[in-house]
Design a protein around this motif. Structure first.
Motif, PDB file in Angstrom:
ATOM      1  N   GLU A   1       0.836  -1.204   0.000  1.00 43.83           N
ATOM      2  CA  GLU A   1       0.000   0.000   0.000  1.00 43.83           C
ATOM      3  C   GLU A   1       0.876   1.261   0.000  1.00 43.83           C
ATOM      4  N   GLU A   2       1.945   1.228   0.817  1.00 43.27           N
ATOM      5  CA  GLU A   2       2.839   2.389   0.865  1.00 43.27           C
ATOM      6  C   GLU A   2       3.579   2.572  -0.464  1.00 43.27           C
ATOM      7  N   LEU A   3       3.942   1.464  -1.096  1.00 41.52           N
ATOM      8  CA  LEU A   3       4.627   1.555  -2.398  1.00 41.52           C
ATOM      9  C   LEU A   3       3.690   2.135  -3.455  1.00 41.52           C
ATOM     10  N   VAL A   4       2.436   1.688  -3.430  1.00 39.91           N
ATOM     11  CA  VAL A   4       1.448   2.229  -4.374  1.00 39.91           C
ATOM     12  C   VAL A   4       1.273   3.735  -4.139  1.00 39.91           C
ATOM     13  N   GLN A   5       1.295   4.139  -2.874  1.00 39.47           N
ATOM     14  CA  GLN A   5       1.135   5.560  -2.547  1.00 39.47           C
ATOM     15  C   GLN A   5       2.287   6.431  -3.066  1.00 39.47           C
ATOM     16  N   LEU A   6       3.484   5.838  -3.172  1.00 39.77           N
ATOM     17  CA  LEU A   6       4.616   6.588  -3.742  1.00 39.77           C
ATOM     18  C   LEU A   6       4.328   6.987  -5.188  1.00 39.77           C
ATOM     19  N   VAL A   7       3.754   6.048  -5.926  1.00 37.52           N
ATOM     20  CA  VAL A   7       3.430   6.342  -7.330  1.00 37.52           C
ATOM     21  C   VAL A   7       2.340   7.397  -7.401  1.00 37.52           C
ATOM     22  N   GLU A   8       1.345   7.267  -6.535  1.00 47.95           N
ATOM     23  CA  GLU A   8       0.238   8.218  -6.554  1.00 47.95           C
ATOM     24  C   GLU A   8       0.722   9.640  -6.211  1.00 47.95           C
ATOM     25  N   ARG A   9       1.608   9.740  -5.209  1.00 50.44           N
ATOM     26  CA  ARG A   9       2.136  11.051  -4.845  1.00 50.44           C
ATOM     27  C   ARG A   9       2.999  11.618  -5.972  1.00 50.44           C
ATOM     28  N   SER A  10       3.757  10.756  -6.614  1.00 43.28           N
ATOM     29  CA  SER A  10       4.595  11.194  -7.731  1.00 43.28           C
ATOM     30  C   SER A  10       3.725  11.707  -8.882  1.00 43.28           C
ATOM     31  N   ARG A  11       2.631  11.011  -9.143  1.00 45.15           N
ATOM     32  CA  ARG A  11       1.702  11.447 -10.183  1.00 45.15           C
ATOM     33  C   ARG A  11       1.197  12.863  -9.882  1.00 45.15           C
ATOM     34  N   GLN A  12       0.881  13.110  -8.606  1.00 44.64           N
ATOM     35  CA  GLN A  12       0.350  14.426  -8.221  1.00 44.64           C
ATOM     36  C   GLN A  12       1.375  15.537  -8.360  1.00 44.64           C
ATOM     37  N   ARG A  13       2.660  15.177  -8.430  1.00 47.05           N
ATOM     38  CA  ARG A  13       3.733  16.179  -8.471  1.00 47.05           C
ATOM     39  C   ARG A  13       4.583  16.044  -9.722  1.00 47.05           C
ATOM     40  N   SER A  14       4.041  15.414 -10.763  1.00 45.84           N
ATOM     41  CA  SER A  14       4.844  15.160 -11.961  1.00 45.84           C
ATOM     42  C   SER A  14       4.605  16.218 -13.031  1.00 45.84           C
ATOM     43  N   ALA A  15       5.682  16.876 -13.441  1.00 40.77           N
ATOM     44  CA  ALA A  15       5.587  17.894 -14.495  1.00 40.77           C
ATOM     45  C   ALA A  15       5.157  17.273 -15.824  1.00 40.77           C
ATOM     46  N   VAL A  16       5.723  16.113 -16.157  1.00 43.11           N
ATOM     47  CA  VAL A  16       5.392  15.488 -17.444  1.00 43.11           C
ATOM     48  C   VAL A  16       3.959  14.958 -17.435  1.00 43.11           C
ATOM     49  N   TYR A  17       3.552  14.317 -16.333  1.00 44.20           N
ATOM     50  CA  TYR A  17       2.178  13.826 -16.240  1.00 44.20           C
ATOM     51  C   TYR A  17       1.199  14.987 -16.420  1.00 44.20           C
ATOM     52  N   ASP A  18       1.492  16.113 -15.777  1.00 42.14           N
ATOM     53  CA  ASP A  18       0.623  17.284 -15.872  1.00 42.14           C
ATOM     54  C   ASP A  18       0.499  17.756 -17.324  1.00 42.14           C
ATOM     55  N   VAL A  19       1.645  17.924 -17.991  1.00 39.61           N
ATOM     56  CA  VAL A  19       1.593  18.423 -19.374  1.00 39.61           C
ATOM     57  C   VAL A  19       0.891  17.417 -20.289  1.00 39.61           C
ATOM     58  N   LEU A  20       1.209  16.123 -20.128  1.00 33.69           N
ATOM     59  CA  LEU A  20       0.625  15.129 -21.033  1.00 33.69           C
ATOM     60  C   LEU A  20      -0.864  14.920 -20.796  1.00 33.69           C
ATOM     61  N   THR A  21      -1.344  15.160 -19.591  1.00 37.31           N
ATOM     62  CA  THR A  21      -2.787  14.985 -19.365  1.00 37.31           C
ATOM     63  C   THR A  21      -3.562  16.286 -19.564  1.00 37.31           C
ATOM     64  N   ASN A  22      -2.951  17.406 -19.180  1.00 36.55           N
ATOM     65  CA  ASN A  22      -3.691  18.677 -19.227  1.00 36.55           C
ATOM     66  C   ASN A  22      -3.317  19.579 -20.392  1.00 36.55           C
ATOM     67  N   GLY A  23      -2.184  19.297 -21.035  1.00 35.48           N
ATOM     68  CA  GLY A  23      -1.749  20.152 -22.143  1.00 35.48           C
ATOM     69  C   GLY A  23      -1.150  21.462 -21.634  1.00 35.48           C
ATOM     70  N   THR A  24      -0.531  22.174 -22.545  1.00 33.22           N
ATOM     71  CA  THR A  24       0.013  23.498 -22.217  1.00 33.22           C
ATOM     72  C   THR A  24      -0.001  24.339 -23.480  1.00 33.22           C
ATOM     73  N   ALA A  25       0.166  25.636 -23.313  1.00 28.34           N
ATOM     74  CA  ALA A  25       0.158  26.544 -24.475  1.00 28.34           C
ATOM     75  C   ALA A  25       1.474  26.429 -25.236  1.00 28.34           C
ATOM     76  N   ILE A  26       1.399  26.375 -26.549  1.00 29.68           N
ATOM     77  CA  ILE A  26       2.602  26.336 -27.389  1.00 29.68           C
ATOM     78  C   ILE A  26       2.553  27.480 -28.395  1.00 29.68           C
ATOM     79  N   GLN A  27       3.589  28.289 -28.386  1.00 23.76           N
ATOM     80  CA  GLN A  27       3.739  29.381 -29.351  1.00 23.76           C
ATOM     81  C   GLN A  27       4.700  28.942 -30.450  1.00 23.76           C
ATOM     82  N   ILE A  28       4.340  29.188 -31.700  1.00 24.14           N
ATOM     83  CA  ILE A  28       5.215  28.837 -32.827  1.00 24.14           C
ATOM     84  C   ILE A  28       5.566  30.107 -33.589  1.00 24.14           C
ATOM     85  N   GLU A  29       6.853  30.272 -33.865  1.00 30.40           N
ATOM     86  CA  GLU A  29       7.332  31.417 -34.640  1.00 30.40           C
ATOM     87  C   GLU A  29       8.148  30.864 -35.800  1.00 30.40           C
TER      88      GLU A  29
END
Lengths: 189, 189
Positions: B157-185
């Motif tokens: 259970e504690e090991l599973v919680q490590l992954v869950e906490r990491s998910r909540q604090r992951s920059a890549v997970y955030d961008v890949l699930t929520n997207g971000t603004a991209i400017q093209i020049e």
């Protein structure tokens, strides 16, 4: 007398194969179903390594002779050892690579010969999010910017249009701007 | 008599430095402002190469002795030459690497010693989107799945919680699930 037509490969793109692929998928749409994969192994601290090898597509499994191996790490300022780029930097590489491959293919299909395509990508991120110090700050990039430099035998307007068309057909641009669903499973038994 | 306290480095993580970093950023939040970068150069066809080197963070510029170089390409079935993974495959690597680095840090902060962290990531994509053959199909992944295998001196259970906490604090997970603004020049002058 036999006339051999040389293959047409503007920009290094085999356009005969490109159009044949499009025709094949039009005739059998399930050939377009692909699954890509990576496996990752933790080494120590923030250092880990991924292998990218086999994938499914065009109705079959493909391998790539052992595949490709990539280290990721944090830099010392983020308590890592710089064994590789940070994970978020790979997102910038993926974006530049996808837009570039796409626009080169599109140029080839439009008979535009390119002499230069280069780009610089930057991603801004406030680490107050991932450090858990400000719940108002997101974990990921607040924004990404990519700046292209293109040269070739087309007008500046036509060159700009290549980038725009590539953006409209870019898998990475789509995921990075719109997001996608991610399922996580943990085996800790 | 002098007693030397050895540095605490569970899982290869220097937790003293980790907590010192948190304290420093708490005291001076603008140290958390980072900018990461990549430059990309087209080679031929769908083959291009990125260099990842300098970045800004913690109030200063950093370099990494020439940086890291990554090829990207399409496989032959997608009219490339397999000089590197496809751009979308780098997204899978980035996700696994980010969640793994995060959970190892979190484990260290919780005094959990890990003996194994490995993962497999898959991304499903229907290329009818990027091939322009079906406007109803998106360009990017329809979904990504990641499966972790963890072992260490904590309960499942504690090991599973490590992954869950990491998910909540992951920059890549955030961008890949929520997207971000991209400017093209584009500079095509």
């Amino acid at each position: 007398m036999t006339t051999t037509i040389p293959p047409s490969t503007p920009n290094g793109v085999d356009t005969t194969a490109l159009f044949a692929t499009l025709d094949a998928v039009k005739a059998q749409p399930d050939l377009a179903t692909f699954q890509f994969r990576a496996t990752n192994t933790w080494i120590s601290g923030t250092h880990n390594v991924s292998t990218i090898d086999g994938y499914y597509g065009a109705g079959q499994e493909f391998g790539r002779a052992g595949g490709f191996r990539f280290d990721a790490d944090h830099p010392p300022v983020l308590t890592g050892s710089d064994h590789g780029p940070t994970p978020v930097e790979f997102l910038l590489h993926a974006l530049a690579a996808c837009l570039t491959a796409g626009l080169v293919n599109i140029a080839a299909a439009r008979n535009v010969t390119l002499t230069e395509v280069s780009s610089t990508v930057t991603g801004d991120i406030d680490l107050l999010g991932i450090l858990g110090l400000d719940p108002e700050v997101r974990d990921g990039y607040s924004g990404i910017s990519i700046s292209f430099r293109l040269a070739g035998d087309a007008s500046p307007e036509e060159l700009v249009q290549l980038v725009e068309r590539s953006r409209q057909r870019s898998a990475v641009y789509d995921v990075l701007t719109n997001g996608t669903a991610i399922q996580i499973e943990v085996n800790a038994g």
